[in-house]
Design a protein around this motif. Structure first.
Motif, PDB file in Angstrom:
ATOM      1  N   VAL A  96     -31.206  31.420 122.713  1.00 44.95           N
ATOM      2  CA  VAL A  96     -29.747  31.451 122.615  1.00 44.95           C
ATOM      3  C   VAL A  96     -29.263  30.296 121.742  1.00 44.95           C
ATOM      4  O   VAL A  96     -29.504  29.124 122.058  1.00 44.95           O
ATOM      5  CB  VAL A  96     -29.095  31.363 124.013  1.00 44.95           C
ATOM      6  N   LEU A  97     -28.598  30.641 120.657  1.00 43.83           N
ATOM      7  CA  LEU A  97     -27.948  29.654 119.790  1.00 43.83           C
ATOM      8  C   LEU A  97     -26.519  29.490 120.293  1.00 43.83           C
ATOM      9  O   LEU A  97     -25.706  30.408 120.190  1.00 43.83           O
ATOM     10  CB  LEU A  97     -27.966  30.131 118.340  1.00 43.83           C
ATOM     11  N   TYR A  98     -26.211  28.308 120.828  1.00 35.76           N
ATOM     12  CA  TYR A  98     -24.919  28.082 121.481  1.00 35.76           C
ATOM     13  C   TYR A  98     -24.099  27.091 120.672  1.00 35.76           C
ATOM     14  O   TYR A  98     -24.486  25.928 120.487  1.00 35.76           O
ATOM     15  CB  TYR A  98     -25.126  27.550 122.896  1.00 35.76           C
ATOM     16  N   GLY A  99     -22.943  27.546 120.169  1.00 34.97           N
ATOM     17  CA  GLY A  99     -22.078  26.681 119.386  1.00 34.97           C
ATOM     18  C   GLY A  99     -20.929  26.139 120.203  1.00 34.97           C
ATOM     19  O   GLY A  99     -20.450  26.774 121.144  1.00 34.97           O
ATOM     20  N   ARG A 100     -20.477  24.955 119.816  1.00 36.40           N
ATOM     21  CA  ARG A 100     -19.323  24.315 120.475  1.00 36.40           C
ATOM     22  C   ARG A 100     -18.205  23.996 119.480  1.00 36.40           C
ATOM     23  O   ARG A 100     -17.475  23.032 119.644  1.00 36.40           O
ATOM     24  CB  ARG A 100     -19.774  23.063 121.220  1.00 36.40           C
ATOM     25  N   GLY A 101     -18.091  24.850 118.472  1.00 41.59           N
ATOM     26  CA  GLY A 101     -16.962  24.713 117.558  1.00 41.59           C
ATOM     27  C   GLY A 101     -17.182  23.799 116.381  1.00 41.59           C
ATOM     28  O   GLY A 101     -16.218  23.232 115.857  1.00 41.59           O
ATOM     29  N   ASP A 102     -18.415  23.650 115.918  1.00 43.90           N
ATOM     30  CA  ASP A 102     -18.710  22.825 114.743  1.00 43.90           C
ATOM     31  C   ASP A 102     -18.417  23.626 113.476  1.00 43.90           C
ATOM     32  O   ASP A 102     -19.082  24.627 113.207  1.00 43.90           O
ATOM     33  CB  ASP A 102     -20.186  22.409 114.782  1.00 43.90           C
ATOM     34  N   PRO A 103     -17.425  23.205 112.660  1.00 45.77           N
ATOM     35  CA  PRO A 103     -17.122  23.954 111.439  1.00 45.77           C
ATOM     36  C   PRO A 103     -17.912  23.490 110.219  1.00 45.77           C
ATOM     37  O   PRO A 103     -17.725  24.034 109.125  1.00 45.77           O
ATOM     38  CB  PRO A 103     -15.627  23.669 111.235  1.00 45.77           C
ATOM     39  N   THR A 104     -18.781  22.489 110.377  1.00 43.63           N
ATOM     40  CA  THR A 104     -19.329  21.802 109.196  1.00 43.63           C
ATOM     41  C   THR A 104     -20.690  22.308 108.730  1.00 43.63           C
ATOM     42  O   THR A 104     -21.346  21.647 107.939  1.00 43.63           O
ATOM     43  CB  THR A 104     -19.392  20.283 109.444  1.00 43.63           C
ATOM     44  N   PHE A 105     -21.124  23.490 109.199  1.00 42.98           N
ATOM     45  CA  PHE A 105     -22.314  24.118 108.629  1.00 42.98           C
ATOM     46  C   PHE A 105     -21.896  24.800 107.327  1.00 42.98           C
ATOM     47  O   PHE A 105     -21.771  26.022 107.255  1.00 42.98           O
ATOM     48  CB  PHE A 105     -22.890  25.159 109.594  1.00 42.98           C
ATOM     49  N   SER A 106     -21.646  24.024 106.294  1.00 43.74           N
ATOM     50  CA  SER A 106     -21.047  24.604 105.089  1.00 43.74           C
ATOM     51  C   SER A 106     -21.524  23.883 103.837  1.00 43.74           C
ATOM     52  O   SER A 106     -22.141  22.820 103.898  1.00 43.74           O
ATOM     53  CB  SER A 106     -19.515  24.547 105.175  1.00 43.74           C
ATOM     54  N   ASN A 107     -21.205  24.475 102.701  1.00 42.07           N
ATOM     55  CA  ASN A 107     -21.545  23.934 101.390  1.00 42.07           C
ATOM     56  C   ASN A 107     -20.282  23.351 100.779  1.00 42.07           C
ATOM     57  O   ASN A 107     -19.501  24.057 100.159  1.00 42.07           O
ATOM     58  CB  ASN A 107     -22.118  25.046 100.508  1.00 42.07           C
TER      59      ASN A 107
END
Length: 505
Positions: free
Chosen positions: A106-117
């Motif tokens: 299970v990949l569980y996110g907590r609202g991190d928007p910074t997986f970006s280029n």
């Protein structure tokens, strides 16, 4: 030598106020000159103590467009602080036996928007300023999993976005907008701004189809390319639509022969599955296979027990200061909405738009002392056309932030005239180049600008200028707004110092 933006020069030439005129007279002359006199203006200009130097409809609620982002950025800066971070975790629903996870991963996110280029500060050469690989921290999760001895997952890989509520599309957004990056779905799992980049490459001659590719290529969807290459100089009508199940993107319309390659960013349908697909690619790069499928959930109870155990792997987000920069500097809608839901999760009952707005509202009324009848916001980005904020509410917010201990983080994210961001081409060649820090805003028939201007005498003024219900188009209205700001740049006569504003209700 830097040249003044031509349309701004034209706007400045419309009216030539006498030097002896007061600030109010000069601004009035700008707003009352044709064709600006046919449109609705909301303007407030104050000093840092809240003294009103000029107002027109200053306490009337206006459609603020992306000036709405000032609200979420200010409240988050004050409440969460520059070092706030969240974790993204991997959990297992079973034991690891002989290198095999006997259950789901299970990949569980907590609202991190910074997986970006993107870059997260103006100095793009600074160490750590930019991320060029949005999948890099997923690879770190995979590396940690491999170190724990996991080589295979017997069950499914699940993207769990239940840290926020399951409403990922705001009800106030226009239907067509939902296909595009600026209205991407808002879930607690985010990857690549929850959008895919579609590159369209034409050919030298008409006939046949352009080359249309999708990135990141992680198995999300296919391209149904129905577009055609038209004659050189023909009108570009290229468009992209997403299928109802999100499994394909349909390219249609005409691309002129010889046109330069273009990139369009389209929203994904299921952001939790999108993130899980990126995680699967990261796992494969570490030699970890998933025997089951790739699925998603927004049900907070589905993997409740797994989340109460220790995570198998975990990474930490960039700090909040790196969330605020894209919100203000480049006006990134999705970051604003992710941050709004985070406010609801941290200080309200749930990670939802309603709770985030409730937190914002209480802070604006209780801490900023803003009149509750002068604002009504419904989202974080300003994309919804039913956001309303008065110019005076914005100037109070900005004056409050100027005094706040976290002002430097807030100010560093605001666009600076002539520098990187949405003011890069504005005020160039004028005395205000490098002296205006302000947030831009633009939607249909609306242009806005709110921020700070450093005058030639060293004083700082706070302003909010909102043009609503106009027919000029942004190419003409933006220089008109800038011409008003230019009037603020000179020395203030003593007569322009007005008494303090009354306290808001």
């Amino acid at each position: 030598m830097t040249k003044t933006f031509p349309l701004l020069a034209a706007a400045l030439a419309l009216v030539t106020p006498l030097p002896a005129q007061s600030l109010a007279q000069r601004v009035e002359a700008r707003l009352d000159a044709p064709p600006l006199d046919r449109h609705i203006w909301g303007v407030a200009i104050t000093d840092l103590d809240g003294r009103l130097l000029f107002g027109r409809n200053a306490d009337r609620m206006m459609v603020p467009a992306s000036n709405t982002k000032l609200v979420v950025a200010a409240v988050a800066s004050a409440l969460l602080g520059p070092e706030f971070r969240v974790q993204t975790s991997l959990y297992g629903t079973g034991p690891v036996v002989d290198g095999v996870l006997r259950g789901d991963l299970v990949l569980y996110g907590r609202g991190d928007p910074t997986f970006s280029n993107r870059c997260f500060q103006s100095d793009t050469a600074a160490t750590g300023a930019c991320d060029r690989d949005p999948i890099a921290r997923y690879r770190e999760l995979a590396r940690q999993l491999r170190v724990r001895g996991v080589r295979s997952v017997a069950g499914d890989l699940v993207g769990d976005g239940s840290y926020f509520t399951d409403a990922v599309i705001h009800p106030g957004w226009e239907f067509y907008d939902l296909y595009w990056w600026y209205a991407a779905p808002v879930s607690a799992l985010g990857f690549n701004d929850n959008s895919v980049d579609i590159t369209i490459t034409s050919r030298d001659s008409a006939g046949g189809a352009p080359v249309v590719t999708l990135s990141p290529d992680i198995g999300l969807a296919t391209i149904d390319n129905r577009a055609e290459i038209g004659p050189r100089g023909s009108r570009r009508t290229f468009d992209v639509l997403r299928s109802h199940d999100g499994m394909s993107y349909v390219a249609t319309g005409i691309v002129p022969a010889g046109a330069s390659p273009q990139v369009e960013s389209a929203a994904v349908l299921d952001p939790n599955r999108f993130a899980a697909l990126a995680m699967r690619q990261a796992l494969l790069s570490e030699g970890i296979t998933v025997r089951g499928g790739v699925t998603s959930t927004s049900d907070s109870l589905a993997f409740h027990h797994a989340r109460h155990g220790m995570p198998l792997a975990e990474v930490t987000s960039r700090p909040l200061r790196d969330w605020i920069y894209p919100i203000l500097n480049t006006s990134q809608n999705w970051f604003a909405e992710m941050t709004l839901k985070q406010l609801g999760r941290q200080f309200g009952a749930t990670g939802s738009w309603q709770e985030g707005i409730r937190v914002e509202r209480r802070f604006l009324i209780d801490s900023m002392q803003i009149d509750s009848t002068q604002f009504a916001v419904t989202d974080g980005s300003g994309l919804a056309a039913n956001n309303l904020v008065s110019p005076l509410a914005f100037t109070r917010l900005l004056a409050f932030m100027r005094r706040h201990p976290n002002y430097q983080m807030f100010a560093a994210a605001l666009p600076l005239s002539g520098a990187a961001g949405s003011l890069r081409r504005r005020f160039t060649g004028t005395p205000l180049e490098g002296r205006v820090r302000a947030k831009t805003g633009s939607i249909s028939r609306v242009n806005t600008l709110s921020g700070y201007v450093e005058r030639t005498d060293g004083r700082v003024l706070v302003f909010s200028i909102q043009a609503n219900h106009h027919t000029l188009g942004s190419s003409r209205m933006i220089p008109a707004i800038d011409s008003v700001v230019v009037e603020l740049g000179g020395r203030l006569p003593t007569a322009d110092r007005s008494p303090p504003l009354r306290s808001p209700r």
